[in-house]
Design a protein around this motif. Structure first.
Motif, mmCIF file in Angstrom:
data_model
loop_
_atom_site.group_PDB
_atom_site.id
_atom_site.type_symbol
_atom_site.label_atom_id
_atom_site.label_comp_id
_atom_site.label_asym_id
_atom_site.label_seq_id
_atom_site.Cartn_x
_atom_site.Cartn_y
_atom_site.Cartn_z
ATOM 1 N N VAL A 123 33.000 43.968 49.746
ATOM 2 C CA VAL A 123 33.297 42.775 48.926
ATOM 3 C C VAL A 123 34.280 41.882 49.690
ATOM 4 N N ALA B 267 31.845 31.641 55.323
ATOM 5 C CA ALA B 267 32.069 32.982 55.871
ATOM 6 C C ALA B 267 30.738 33.721 55.994
ATOM 7 N N ALA C 113 40.678 33.353 52.016
ATOM 8 C CA ALA C 113 40.643 34.684 52.631
ATOM 9 C C ALA C 113 42.002 35.373 52.580
HETATM 10 C C1 LIG Z 1 40.968 39.055 53.806
HETATM 11 S S1 LIG Z 1 39.367 38.338 54.032
HETATM 12 C C2 LIG Z 1 38.482 39.746 54.656
HETATM 13 C C3 LIG Z 1 37.359 39.395 55.574
HETATM 14 C C4 LIG Z 1 36.750 40.624 56.292
HETATM 15 N N1 LIG Z 1 36.251 41.598 55.326
HETATM 16 C C5 LIG Z 1 37.783 41.294 57.176
HETATM 17 O O1 LIG Z 1 38.293 42.347 56.797
HETATM 18 O O2 LIG Z 1 38.087 40.742 58.243
HETATM 19 C C6 LIG Z 1 38.830 38.205 52.343
HETATM 20 C C7 LIG Z 1 37.436 37.639 52.129
HETATM 21 O O3 LIG Z 1 37.175 37.707 50.718
HETATM 22 C C8 LIG Z 1 36.536 36.514 50.302
HETATM 23 N N2 LIG Z 1 36.854 36.390 48.870
HETATM 24 C C9 LIG Z 1 37.997 35.968 48.287
HETATM 25 N N3 LIG Z 1 37.912 36.072 46.953
HETATM 26 C C10 LIG Z 1 36.694 36.599 46.681
HETATM 27 C C11 LIG Z 1 35.998 36.949 45.491
HETATM 28 N N4 LIG Z 1 36.558 36.814 44.293
HETATM 29 N N5 LIG Z 1 34.755 37.433 45.605
HETATM 30 C C12 LIG Z 1 34.148 37.584 46.808
HETATM 31 N N6 LIG Z 1 34.761 37.282 47.977
HETATM 32 C C13 LIG Z 1 36.003 36.790 47.903
HETATM 33 C C14 LIG Z 1 37.078 35.430 51.183
HETATM 34 O O4 LIG Z 1 36.186 34.342 51.271
HETATM 35 C C15 LIG Z 1 37.245 36.191 52.514
HETATM 36 O O5 LIG Z 1 36.100 36.065 53.323
#
Ligand SMILES: C[S@@+](CC[C@H](N)C(=O)[O-])C[C@H]1O[C@@H](n2cnc3c(N)ncnc32)[C@H](O)[C@@H]1O
Length: 259
Positions: free
Chosen positions: A114, A143, A199
Protein backbone atom coordinates in the motif's frame (compact mmCIF):
# COMPACT_ATOMS: atom_id res chain seq x y z
CA UNK A 1 39.33 19.31 -16.00
CA UNK A 2 40.38 15.83 -14.83
CA UNK A 3 38.14 13.59 -12.73
CA UNK A 4 40.47 14.16 -9.77
CA UNK A 5 40.06 17.97 -10.05
CA UNK A 6 36.33 17.69 -10.71
CA UNK A 7 35.78 15.60 -7.57
CA UNK A 8 37.78 17.99 -5.39
CA UNK A 9 35.92 21.05 -6.73
CA UNK A 10 32.50 19.41 -6.47
CA UNK A 11 33.23 18.25 -2.92
CA UNK A 12 34.06 21.83 -1.87
CA UNK A 13 30.88 23.24 -3.41
CA UNK A 14 28.64 20.54 -1.95
CA UNK A 15 30.20 20.94 1.51
CA UNK A 16 29.52 24.70 1.36
CA UNK A 17 25.92 23.95 0.34
CA UNK A 18 25.51 21.87 3.52
CA UNK A 19 25.28 18.46 1.83
CA UNK A 20 25.80 15.67 4.41
CA UNK A 21 28.17 13.50 2.38
CA UNK A 22 29.91 15.89 -0.06
CA UNK A 23 32.76 13.53 -1.00
CA UNK A 24 30.58 10.53 -1.80
CA UNK A 25 28.11 12.69 -3.72
CA UNK A 26 30.93 14.35 -5.69
CA UNK A 27 32.36 10.95 -6.62
CA UNK A 28 28.97 9.57 -7.66
CA UNK A 29 28.22 12.62 -9.81
CA UNK A 30 31.58 12.48 -11.59
CA UNK A 31 31.30 8.70 -12.03
CA UNK A 32 27.81 9.18 -13.50
CA UNK A 33 28.99 11.79 -16.01
CA UNK A 34 31.81 9.46 -17.09
CA UNK A 35 29.50 6.44 -17.24
CA UNK A 36 31.62 4.56 -14.69
CA UNK A 37 30.92 2.89 -11.37
CA UNK A 38 32.32 4.67 -8.32
CA UNK A 39 34.94 1.93 -7.90
CA UNK A 40 36.04 2.11 -11.56
CA UNK A 41 36.34 5.89 -11.25
CA UNK A 42 39.40 5.42 -9.05
CA UNK A 43 41.25 3.67 -11.85
CA UNK A 44 40.52 6.61 -14.17
CA UNK A 45 41.15 9.79 -12.20
CA UNK A 46 43.04 11.44 -15.07
CA UNK A 47 40.07 11.18 -17.48
CA UNK A 48 38.66 14.48 -18.75
CA UNK A 49 35.23 15.35 -17.33
CA UNK A 50 32.56 17.15 -19.37
CA UNK A 51 28.97 18.03 -18.56
CA UNK A 52 29.20 17.93 -14.76
CA UNK A 53 28.03 21.49 -14.09
CA UNK A 54 24.23 21.16 -14.58
CA UNK A 55 24.09 18.07 -12.36
CA UNK A 56 26.34 19.58 -9.71
CA UNK A 57 24.25 22.77 -9.64
CA UNK A 58 21.09 20.72 -9.02
CA UNK A 59 22.70 18.84 -6.13
CA UNK A 60 24.08 22.13 -4.80
CA UNK A 61 20.48 23.38 -4.61
CA UNK A 62 19.88 20.28 -2.44
CA UNK A 63 17.88 18.27 -4.94
CA UNK A 64 18.18 14.60 -3.81
CA UNK A 65 21.14 12.83 -5.39
CA UNK A 66 18.84 10.02 -6.56
CA UNK A 67 16.79 12.49 -8.64
CA UNK A 68 19.92 14.09 -10.11
CA UNK A 69 21.37 10.69 -11.05
CA UNK A 70 17.95 9.43 -12.22
CA UNK A 71 18.43 6.00 -10.68
CA UNK A 72 19.05 4.49 -7.28
CA UNK A 73 19.88 1.10 -5.82
CA UNK A 74 17.37 -0.78 -3.65
CA UNK A 75 18.04 -4.37 -2.52
CA UNK A 76 19.19 -6.14 -5.75
CA UNK A 77 17.49 -3.65 -8.08
CA UNK A 78 18.39 -0.38 -9.76
CA UNK A 79 15.24 1.74 -9.87
CA UNK A 80 14.49 4.78 -11.99
CA UNK A 81 14.01 7.72 -9.59
CA UNK A 82 12.47 11.13 -10.16
CA UNK A 83 10.23 13.66 -8.43
CA UNK A 84 7.07 11.62 -9.13
CA UNK A 85 7.80 9.38 -6.12
CA UNK A 86 9.77 9.12 -2.90
CA UNK A 87 13.45 8.17 -3.15
CA UNK A 88 13.74 4.55 -1.93
CA UNK A 89 15.53 4.62 1.43
CA UNK A 90 18.03 2.08 2.82
CA UNK A 91 15.88 1.64 5.95
CA UNK A 92 13.01 0.40 3.74
CA UNK A 93 15.20 -2.56 2.78
CA UNK A 94 14.53 -3.85 6.32
CA UNK A 95 10.78 -3.84 5.51
CA UNK A 96 11.52 -6.17 2.57
CA UNK A 97 13.70 -8.37 4.77
CA UNK A 98 10.94 -8.83 7.37
CA UNK A 99 8.29 -9.33 4.68
CA UNK A 100 10.39 -12.11 3.10
CA UNK A 101 10.85 -13.75 6.51
CA UNK A 102 7.08 -13.75 7.09
CA UNK A 103 6.44 -15.24 3.64
CA UNK A 104 8.68 -18.21 4.40
CA UNK A 105 6.71 -21.44 4.09
CA UNK A 106 3.83 -19.92 2.05
CA UNK A 107 3.75 -20.82 -1.64
CA UNK A 108 2.51 -18.31 -4.23
CA UNK A 109 1.53 -15.80 -1.53
CA UNK A 110 -0.82 -12.91 -2.30
CA UNK A 111 1.07 -9.75 -1.35
CA UNK A 112 -0.15 -6.13 -1.27
CA UNK A 113 2.09 -3.03 -1.03
CA UNK A 114 0.00 0.00 0.00
CA UNK A 115 1.63 3.25 -1.20
CA UNK A 116 3.86 1.59 -3.78
CA UNK A 117 5.64 4.83 -4.83
CA UNK A 118 8.55 4.05 -7.19
CA UNK A 119 7.72 0.36 -6.78
CA UNK A 120 10.66 -0.29 -4.45
CA UNK A 121 9.07 -2.74 -1.98
CA UNK A 122 6.69 -4.47 -4.40
CA UNK A 123 9.37 -4.98 -7.06
CA UNK A 124 12.03 -6.15 -4.59
CA UNK A 125 9.56 -8.70 -3.18
CA UNK A 126 8.70 -10.00 -6.65
CA UNK A 127 12.40 -10.13 -7.52
CA UNK A 128 13.30 -12.10 -4.40
CA UNK A 129 10.13 -14.22 -4.25
CA UNK A 130 9.23 -14.82 -7.92
CA UNK A 131 6.32 -17.08 -6.98
CA UNK A 132 4.57 -14.25 -5.07
CA UNK A 133 1.52 -12.60 -6.66
CA UNK A 134 2.32 -8.98 -5.88
CA UNK A 135 -0.06 -6.01 -6.14
CA UNK A 136 0.98 -2.41 -5.51
CA UNK A 137 -1.49 0.44 -5.04
CA UNK A 138 -1.04 4.16 -4.67
CA UNK A 139 -3.34 7.15 -4.61
CA UNK A 140 -0.81 9.07 -6.74
CA UNK A 141 -1.12 8.40 -10.48
CA UNK A 142 2.31 9.96 -11.01
CA UNK A 143 3.94 7.50 -8.60
CA UNK A 144 2.07 4.62 -10.28
CA UNK A 145 3.40 5.69 -13.69
CA UNK A 146 6.97 5.58 -12.34
CA UNK A 147 6.36 2.20 -10.68
CA UNK A 148 5.08 0.85 -14.03
CA UNK A 149 8.18 2.13 -15.83
CA UNK A 150 10.34 0.38 -13.22
CA UNK A 151 8.38 -2.87 -13.47
CA UNK A 152 8.71 -2.81 -17.29
CA UNK A 153 12.42 -1.98 -17.23
CA UNK A 154 13.10 -4.79 -14.77
CA UNK A 155 10.72 -7.27 -16.41
CA UNK A 156 8.96 -7.92 -13.09
CA UNK A 157 5.32 -8.93 -13.32
CA UNK A 158 3.42 -7.07 -10.59
CA UNK A 159 -0.10 -5.66 -10.66
CA UNK A 160 -0.10 -1.87 -10.20
CA UNK A 161 -3.31 0.07 -9.73
CA UNK A 162 -4.83 3.16 -8.20
CA UNK A 163 -6.04 2.47 -4.67
CA UNK A 164 -5.87 3.37 -1.01
CA UNK A 165 -5.98 1.76 2.43
CA UNK A 166 -9.31 0.02 1.65
CA UNK A 167 -7.49 -2.29 -0.81
CA UNK A 168 -6.01 -4.10 2.21
CA UNK A 169 -9.46 -5.32 3.26
CA UNK A 170 -9.93 -7.88 0.52
CA UNK A 171 -7.86 -10.80 1.87
CA UNK A 172 -4.07 -11.15 1.59
CA UNK A 173 -1.26 -13.33 2.87
CA UNK A 174 0.86 -10.24 3.49
CA UNK A 175 0.17 -6.52 3.51
CA UNK A 176 3.24 -4.32 3.57
CA UNK A 177 3.39 -0.53 3.67
CA UNK A 178 5.72 2.40 4.10
CA UNK A 179 3.02 5.06 4.47
CA UNK A 180 3.62 8.79 4.88
CA UNK A 181 4.38 9.30 8.57
CA UNK A 182 5.95 12.75 9.06
CA UNK A 183 3.91 15.48 10.85
CA UNK A 184 5.52 18.41 9.07
CA UNK A 185 8.47 19.07 6.78
CA UNK A 186 9.46 22.11 8.83
CA UNK A 187 12.99 21.83 10.21
CA UNK A 188 13.78 18.70 8.19
CA UNK A 189 16.53 18.49 5.54
CA UNK A 190 15.93 20.61 2.40
CA UNK A 191 16.07 17.56 0.09
CA UNK A 192 12.58 16.58 1.30
CA UNK A 193 11.09 19.67 -0.38
CA UNK A 194 11.74 18.01 -3.76
CA UNK A 195 9.84 14.84 -2.86
CA UNK A 196 6.02 14.59 -3.16
CA UNK A 197 4.41 15.87 0.03
CA UNK A 198 1.75 13.13 -0.22
CA UNK A 199 4.58 10.59 0.17
CA UNK A 200 5.92 12.14 3.36
CA UNK A 201 3.28 13.93 5.42
CA UNK A 202 0.55 11.91 7.11
CA UNK A 203 -0.68 10.77 10.50
CA UNK A 204 -2.51 7.71 11.74
CA UNK A 205 -2.15 5.70 8.53
CA UNK A 206 -0.46 2.75 10.29
CA UNK A 207 -3.38 2.32 12.67
CA UNK A 208 -6.05 2.78 9.98
CA UNK A 209 -4.34 0.26 7.71
CA UNK A 210 -3.86 -2.26 10.54
CA UNK A 211 -7.51 -1.97 11.54
CA UNK A 212 -8.98 -2.48 8.07
CA UNK A 213 -6.50 -5.06 6.77
CA UNK A 214 -7.62 -8.64 6.20
CA UNK A 215 -4.26 -10.34 6.06
CA UNK A 216 -2.28 -13.14 7.62
CA UNK A 217 0.75 -10.86 8.15
CA UNK A 218 1.33 -7.12 8.27
CA UNK A 219 4.67 -5.28 7.97
CA UNK A 220 4.85 -1.51 8.45
CA UNK A 221 7.66 1.01 8.25
CA UNK A 222 7.40 3.64 10.99
CA UNK A 223 9.08 6.96 11.79
CA UNK A 224 11.57 7.49 14.57
CA UNK A 225 9.78 7.28 17.94
CA UNK A 226 6.61 5.70 16.48
CA UNK A 227 7.39 1.97 16.84
CA UNK A 228 6.15 1.56 20.43
CA UNK A 229 2.77 3.18 19.74
CA UNK A 230 2.20 1.28 16.49
CA UNK A 231 3.21 -2.04 18.14
CA UNK A 232 0.70 -1.39 20.96
CA UNK A 233 -2.04 -0.63 18.42
CA UNK A 234 -1.33 -3.87 16.55
CA UNK A 235 -1.55 -5.87 19.81
CA UNK A 236 -4.83 -4.13 20.74
CA UNK A 237 -6.23 -4.95 17.30
CA UNK A 238 -5.55 -8.65 17.89
CA UNK A 239 -2.30 -9.11 15.98
CA UNK A 240 0.01 -11.75 17.49
CA UNK A 241 3.81 -12.09 17.47
CA UNK A 242 4.12 -8.31 17.28
CA UNK A 243 7.76 -7.51 16.70
CA UNK A 244 9.85 -4.37 16.18
CA UNK A 245 13.02 -4.44 14.06
CA UNK A 246 15.64 -1.67 14.01
CA UNK A 247 17.23 -0.30 10.85
CA UNK A 248 20.99 -0.20 10.26
CA UNK A 249 21.22 3.07 12.19
CA UNK A 250 19.69 1.31 15.24
CA UNK A 251 16.36 3.18 14.98
CA UNK A 252 13.24 1.05 15.61
CA UNK A 253 11.89 1.12 12.06
CA UNK A 254 9.68 -1.85 11.22
CA UNK A 255 6.64 -3.17 13.09
CA UNK A 256 5.02 -6.47 12.16
CA UNK A 257 2.31 -8.79 13.39
CA UNK A 258 0.29 -11.81 12.27
CA UNK A 259 -3.38 -12.78 12.68
C1 LIG B 1 6.61 6.98 2.03
S1 LIG B 1 6.07 6.76 0.36
C2 LIG B 1 6.57 5.07 0.09
C3 LIG B 1 6.91 4.76 -1.33
C4 LIG B 1 7.56 3.37 -1.51
N1 LIG B 1 6.69 2.31 -1.01
C5 LIG B 1 8.88 3.30 -0.77
O1 LIG B 1 8.94 2.68 0.29
O2 LIG B 1 9.86 3.89 -1.25
C6 LIG B 1 4.31 6.65 0.60
C7 LIG B 1 3.48 6.42 -0.66
O3 LIG B 1 2.12 6.28 -0.23
C8 LIG B 1 1.27 6.98 -1.11
N2 LIG B 1 0.07 7.30 -0.32
C9 LIG B 1 -0.11 8.27 0.60
N3 LIG B 1 -1.33 8.19 1.15
C10 LIG B 1 -1.93 7.12 0.58
C11 LIG B 1 -3.21 6.50 0.72
N4 LIG B 1 -4.11 6.95 1.59
N5 LIG B 1 -3.48 5.44 -0.05
C12 LIG B 1 -2.59 4.95 -0.95
N6 LIG B 1 -1.36 5.49 -1.12
C13 LIG B 1 -1.05 6.55 -0.37
C14 LIG B 1 2.06 8.16 -1.59
O4 LIG B 1 1.59 8.62 -2.84
C15 LIG B 1 3.48 7.55 -1.66
O5 LIG B 1 3.75 7.03 -2.94
Amino acid sequence: MTAREAIAGAERRLASAGVDSPRVDAELLVAHVLGLSRTRLYADLDREVDGLEPLLARRERREPLAYVLGEWGFRRLTLKTDARALVPRPETEVVVERALALLDGTTSPRVLDVGVGSGAIALALKDERPDARVTGVDESDEALALARENADRLGLDVELRHGGLETAGSGWDLVVSNPPYVDTLEGLQPELRYEPEVALVGTGLHERLAEGARTRALVLEVGEGQAGGVARSLAELGYRDVRVTPDLAGIDRVVEGVR
